[in-house]
Design an enzyme around this catalytic site. Structure first.
Site, PDB file in Angstrom:
ATOM      1  N   THR A 139       1.553  -2.844   4.621  1.00 44.55           N
ATOM      2  CA  THR A 139       2.238  -3.916   4.946  1.00 44.55           C
ATOM      3  C   THR A 139       2.086  -4.901   3.725  1.00 44.55           C
ATOM      4  OG1 THR A 139       2.163  -3.592   7.203  1.00 44.55           O
ATOM      5  CG2 THR A 139       2.858  -6.063   6.311  1.00 44.55           C
TER       6      THR A 139
ATOM      7  N   LYS B  42      -2.010 -12.730   7.552  1.00 48.03           N
ATOM      8  CA  LYS B  42      -1.628 -12.234   6.158  1.00 48.03           C
ATOM      9  C   LYS B  42      -0.138 -11.997   6.314  1.00 48.03           C
ATOM     10  CE  LYS B  42      -1.700  -8.106   5.098  1.00 48.03           C
ATOM     11  NZ  LYS B  42      -0.908  -7.021   4.946  1.00 48.03           N
TER      12      LYS B  42
ATOM     13  N   LEU C 273      -3.157   0.588   2.916  1.00 44.99           N
ATOM     14  CA  LEU C 273      -3.984  -0.473   2.147  1.00 44.99           C
ATOM     15  C   LEU C 273      -3.828  -1.838   2.820  1.00 44.99           C
ATOM     16  CD1 LEU C 273      -3.683   1.027  -1.229  1.00 44.99           C
ATOM     17  CD2 LEU C 273      -5.905   1.161   0.097  1.00 44.99           C
ATOM     18  N   PRO C 274      -4.909  -2.560   2.725  1.00 43.68           N
ATOM     19  CA  PRO C 274      -4.741  -4.092   3.539  1.00 43.68           C
ATOM     20  C   PRO C 274      -3.852  -4.863   2.881  1.00 43.68           C
ATOM     21  CG  PRO C 274      -7.080  -3.302   2.737  1.00 43.68           C
ATOM     22  CD  PRO C 274      -6.341  -2.561   1.993  1.00 43.68           C
TER      23      PRO C 274
ATOM     24  N   LYS D  92       9.190  -4.367   8.262  1.00 45.05           N
ATOM     25  CA  LYS D  92       7.974  -4.385   8.898  1.00 45.05           C
ATOM     26  C   LYS D  92       7.554  -6.116   9.108  1.00 45.05           C
ATOM     27  CE  LYS D  92       4.125  -3.714  10.566  1.00 45.05           C
ATOM     28  NZ  LYS D  92       2.859  -2.960   9.940  1.00 45.05           N
TER      29      LYS D  92
END
Length: 355
Positions: free
Chosen positions: A142, A302, A109-110, A227
């Protein structure tokens, strides 16, 4: 570790009870090493849910299907859902319905907000009074480590699986990926995995169906932390390479020439030899198609924000993070947020195409 609610497999016998393909009489002949190896049969997961079918998720789900898993999918985009249903793949209308039909669920997911909604929202996987079927949740998004650890604790301390007669409390792994769309397509992603080692071993066959490098990073949240650090280095590297190429062009040195120099000397890196940002230098990269596809600049922005916030929490010095975030944020503000992050070469450093 206990503070994060680590998953505990009480015994190998408890896993035996969860595997419908193994009988008590065959226990003495069964190799647990084989169960956790890359050659394991998909049978230990009768159904694998996948939520989030974007550029990365759709390709990861396809590789699970190719590996022989019974995949159940959900996405808010009905068009992409139809593409899967047209191939005979079972689709569900909500995350909760996916969880009801799955032994393991993978989410891609974003953002942290999307992850929390899918897990704990009104139609989320954990929003159930009757318990859930999955005993393993894998989040490959992430997101910030704090959210990963919070969800891991919530899941591992719950009785959701046990209420339905499961062998133990369910577990969560944070397992973000590196490699981009091309690696997702070819099943060669790198997974950075946080969570208990027991859950990591049980999930390894799933990971190896979608990637080739599976790296265990430690307890809950460590995959997300790794990450963030990886993407920070990737962003700074891309900025450095782009700045150098643009400067070289201004000084009269072709980017093709500089690329040959970089890739045979100390400046060699992924941004120069695999993901070159200069249009006309390398085929099959976003720069060769007007920076379409790939890893969106808004997503890199982001991730840099996550890195900056995480650095602030632990009082780490992160000056490069702040500079990189400011540059990519500016590129987004100029309308290039959906372009691949390598577009910084053109839209920030004013680099030129190579002909």
């Amino acid at each position: 570790m206990a503070a994060y609610g680590s998953f505990r497999v009480r015994s190998l016998l408890s896993l035996h009870k969860c595997s419908p393909k193994i009988t008590r009489s065959s226990l003495s002949d069964f190799s647990w090493t084989r169960m956790f190896s890359s050659s394991s049969s998909p049978s230990q997961f009768q159904a694998v849910g996948f939520i989030g079918l974007g550029n990365m998720g759709s390709r990861m789900a396809n590789n699970l299907i190719k590996a022989g898993y019974n995949v159940v999918v959900h996405d808010v985009n009905h068009d992409v859902m139809k593409k899967f249903s047209d191939k005979g793949i079972l689709t569900k209308n909500s995350p909760h319905e996916v969880a009801e039909a799955s032994d393991a669920v993978i989410t891609m997911l974003p953002s942290s907000a999307h992850v929390m909604d899918v897990y704990t929202g009104p139609k989320g996987m954990l929003n159930s009074g009757n318990g859930l079927r999955p005993w393993l949740f894998i989040d490959s998004s992430t997101i910030d480590p704090q959210t990963s650890r919070k969800l891991s604790s919530t899941i591992s301390n719950s009785n959701l699986n046990r209420e339905r007669g499961g062998c133990d409390n369910p577990a969560m792994l944070d397992a973000p990926v590196s490699g981009g769309v091309l690696s997702a397509e070819t099943g060669s992603l790198t997974f950075m995995v946080g969570g208990s080692e027991e859950a990591y071993r049980s999930a390894k066959p799933l990971f190896l169906s979608m990637g080739k490098n599976i790296i265990y990073c430690g307890g809950p949240g460590n995959g997300s932390s790794a990450k963030i650090c990886n993407n920070l280095a990737m962003a700074v590297s891309m900025l450095g390479v782009s700045e150098a190429f643009a400067l070289g062009q201004s000084l009269g040195v072709a980017a093709t020439t500089l690329t040959k120099i970089f890739n045979s000397s100390s400046a060699r890196c992924w941004s120069s030899d695999t993901y070159n940002p200069v249009p006309g230098v390398m085929d099959a990269v976003p720069a060769s198609r007007n920076y379409d596809g790939g890893f969106a600049t808004k997503l890199m922005t982001k991730d840099l924000k996550l890195a900056a916030e995480s650095g602030k929490e632990v009082e780490a010095k992160t000056p490069m993070t702040y500079v990189a975030e400011e540059i990519f944020r500016e590129v987004c503000s100029e309308g290039h947020g959906t372009k691949d992050f390598s577009c910084v070469f053109r839209h920030y450093f004013c680099g030129k195409d190579e002909f």
